[in-house]
Design a protein around this motif. Structure first.
Motif: not given
Ligand code: SAM
Ligand code: SF4
Length: 698
Positions: A505-512, A544-564
């Motif tokens: 998370i930190e690497a994504v937030a800081t590495l250009d 918890k992970i998602i919230n950390k991402i949102k804190e450190q990279s508020p502009d980030a996109s979040i994608c996922g996979d789901v099985i029903v």
């Protein structure tokens, strides 16, 4: 003497074009050793401990290859750093592990071990030659036993004891090991640059052929099964063989017996697309074939298959039909099935469709040339046994000229109860960081602007390497080493929530260069369902992970996979999936209805399977909600200016171009593709669509 000519093209090169080393120096045997039970059973090989209660799976390639390792690895290309004391060995290892490449020149960034050897080795020869020792035989390989052969040059650099310890450790390409000498006062850091694997032993196969007489006979040669007598077709005699491919084609061979064109049909995920690019690389660059104008006329046909979804196997058998018919009509054609269905079906595929020449699992992509060589000799080949992965010496034929896939870790050590991947792609095998960087530098040189690092569980990157690395280490290494004016964006898929670390998370937030885009499949929202899926996280730990991402990279996109409709999923449990979606609001979601897959645990929970109509209805509901969230996420861009990397023309409007934001949202806007392709431009967003944006060039 070993036949080095034969194995030469079966070599792999981990960091650089070391294949040339074959021609210069044959490895020689250093000491006579008994093979004895030096290699004990790894703990992790104890499978299915107590009647299905707890399962242990091999977690390292070497463990999966436990019984085969000594017959597979013939030798290694070794470099070393000689150190006077163990303490110095530890310091040198730490320096190497720290991987601090800032201040190094471009060549040293690609080869930090060589830099270390030149700087600190106590051996003058290794200082001069960046640590090079050369090829060393595996003393435990059956063909090396009882053949003492001392190579004086090598024995001056390294002792038999060190060599034995090196191979006892069952190294993989890229590993760096600290090994003490026999007198205990000197230490070596040994790096395995390259491994010599026993894939094809043609001389032996000729003898094998003579002693085989029954119809379907499989002979173990290295790790391939070669069928010398093709099975009979009803009323038609023997299946026509494939045309000659590669060096086996003689100048005097009639033209129609020599393959000239190929066709690859790919299904499945990005991994398969990347594999197909590598298969095409072998066919075009090594074997000089060209892409066929019409698939129906191709001399070599590869179906690169996926088995994640429903009826995958039947679809492959259906697709094979027209090509098999061509063969039955007597047309020369090499028919190949690769990928996950090939791995899953193995020999059964040849029995059902005897016109097929080669069945190869995903671990054999880089061996296509060797395998086709056998096919050219008129054999059928099944290459599905687990093996160590080799680096590809041929350049992939990329599907795009600006963005490229780069494999960083193959296989998967998870055993999600619904998933075929571990069964078909084998255990995790990370590529050394230096090899990955080398591929990226080649892409940079060729003008690529964006790379996507690939792995089924990319956060597990490096845990099988020696010394261990992490995915965050890799992101830092690549971001620092890739020159700024070349590749602009680094993406990666797929993350596993169980392994996702704060450092990433930190690497994504800081590495250009690393884009603010997270692909984090959650599969289900209910803890009981997640447990039954064997995912190793809960609703809360995922959030918890998602919230950390949102804190450190508020502009980030979040994608996922789901099985029903996972077996046993109740309506109430399904609601938790919708709850999770409402909390996260995914930018993009891949939605799947559960499908029972062969050799997976959940497939046999008979009384728990969910009716198809219920799955379909749940799928519609998640898709509707995902679209609603997609639109909400798009709307946040309206009125803003975003940085877009221009990729292609808009396929539906020739006056428009298509590019992507750092968050991977597609943006369409008026522009000339010839002027804009590959450029980073600022675009004002004027309209939001569910999964894309419309804008105006600034
Ligand atoms: N490694 C990734 C992960 O763990 O999230 C995903 C890899 S899998 C190739 C891609 C997606 O296919 C999974 O995330 C899952 O949603 C879906 N999938 C896998 N097996 C499935 C099955 N048996 N039925 C339905 N969907 C499945
Ligand atoms: Fe591995 Fe992903 Fe399949 Fe789970 S779903 S077994 S993590 S590939």
């Amino acid at each position: 003497m070993l036949s080095w000519k034969i194995v030469a093209f079966a070599s792999l090169c981990i960091t650089c074009e070391k294949a040339s080393a074959f021609s210069s120096s044959s490895p020689s045997r250093l000491s006579e050793t008994s093979s004895s039970a030096l290699h004990s059973t790894p703990e992790s090989l104890i499978v299915d401990k107590s009647q299905g209660k707890k399962k242990w799976f091999p977690t390292k390639a070497q463990d999966a290859l436990f019984t085969q390792y000594d017959t597979l690895v013939r030798g290694a290309f070794v470099r070393h750093v000689l150190l006077e004391t163990e303490e110095m060995g530890d310091i040198a290892m730490k320096t190497y592990l720290r991987g601090d490449i800032s201040g190094l020149d471009e060549n040293d960034k690609l080869d930090p071990f060589g830099k270390l050897a030149r700087d600190i080795s106590a051996c003058s020869k290794s200082r001069e030659e960046a640590g090079k020792i050369g090829w060393i035989d595996n003393p435990f390989h059956p063909s090396n036993l009882g053949k003492p052969m001392i190579n004086e040059v090598v024995s001056e650099l390294i002792s038999p004891k060190v060599i034995e310890d090196l191979f006892k450790a069952r190294p993989k390409g890229g590993d760096v090991l600290k090994i003490g000498d026999s007198d205990g006062d000197k230490f070596h850091l040994c790096r395995i640059d390259d491994l010599l694997l026993d894939y094809v032993n043609q001389e032996k196969s000729k003898e094998d052929m003579e002693i085989q007489d029954s119809t379907l006979q499989f002979k173990q040669r290295g790790v391939n099964k070669v069928i010398t007598d093709r099975s009979k077709l009803k009323g038609l005699g023997i299946t026509p063989v494939a045309p000659k491919i590669s060096e086996l084609a003689n100048d005097d061979e009639s033209d129609e017996n020599v393959a000239k064109s190929y066709h690859i049909a790919t299904s499945g995920c990005q991994m398969n697309v990347a594999d197909s690019e590598r298969l095409a690389g072998v066919l075009e660059n090594n074997l000089k074939l060209q892409i066929a104008e019409k698939p129906g006329n191709a001399d070599v046909v590869i179906l690169n298959t996926c088995s994640i979804r429903d009826h995958a196997e039947q679809k492959v058998y259906d697709a094979l039909g027209p090509f098999a018919a061509r063969k039955r009509r007597g047309e020369p054609l090499a028919l190949i099935v690769s990928g996950c269905v090939a791995q899953q079906e193995g020999e059964a595929l040849l029995k059902r469709v005897p016109e097929v020449d080669l069945v190869m699992g995903p671990q054999y992509v880089s061996r296509l040339g060797d395998l086709l060589d056998d096919v050219s000799r008129g054999h059928q080949v099944v290459a599905t046994d687990p093996t160590l992965l080799s680096e590809d010496l041929s350049r992939p034929v990329r599907g795009h000229d600006m963005r490229a896939w780069v494999n960083v870790i193959n296989g998967c050590n998870e055993h999600c109860t619904y998933c075929v991947v571990p069964g078909v792609r084998g255990v995790e095998q990370s590529r050394p960081m230096e090899s990955i960087l080398k591929e990226c530098m080649e892409l940079a040189e060729a003008g690529y602007k964006e790379i996507t690092l690939l792995g089924q569980n990319i956060d597990a990157y490096g845990r099988d390497l020696s010394p261990k690395r992490t995915f965050a280490d890799l992101l830092h290494y690549l971001n620092d080493a890739i020159p700024d004016d070349t590749i602009q964006r680094i993406r990666y898929v797929t993350s596993h929530p169980r392994y996702f670390s704060d450092r990433v998370i930190e690497a994504v937030a800081t590495l250009d260069k690393v884009c603010e885009c997270f692909h984090m499949p959650f599969q289900a929202g209910d803890d009981e369902v997640l447990k039954n899926m064997r995912r190793g996280y809960t609703f809360d730990s995922y959030m918890k992970i998602i919230n950390k991402i949102k804190e450190q990279s508020p502009d980030a996109s979040i994608c996922g996979d789901v099985i029903v409709g996972f077996p046993g999923e109740t309506e109430e449990q399904f609601q938790r999936t919708l709850d999770l979606m409402n909390e996260v609001k995914f930018d993009n979601l891949n939605t799947f209805a559960y499908s029972p897959r062969p050799n997976t645990e959940a497939a046999v929970w008979k009384d728990k399977q969910i009716p198809e109509d219920v799955k379909a209805e749940r799928l519609q509901r998640v898709q509707r909600l995902a679209a609603q969230h997609g639109m909400e996420r798009s709307q946040r861009y309206v009125g803003k200016t975003v940085e877009v990397l221009v990729e292609d023309r808009n396929p539906r409007n020739a006056d428009q171009v298509m590019g992507r934001t750092r968050q991977n949202r597609q943006v369409f806007f008026d522009g000339n593709i010839d002027e804009l392709k590959g450029k980073l431009v600022d675009v004002d967003i004027i309209e939001a669509r569910t999964w894309s944006l419309v804008g105006q060039l600034r």
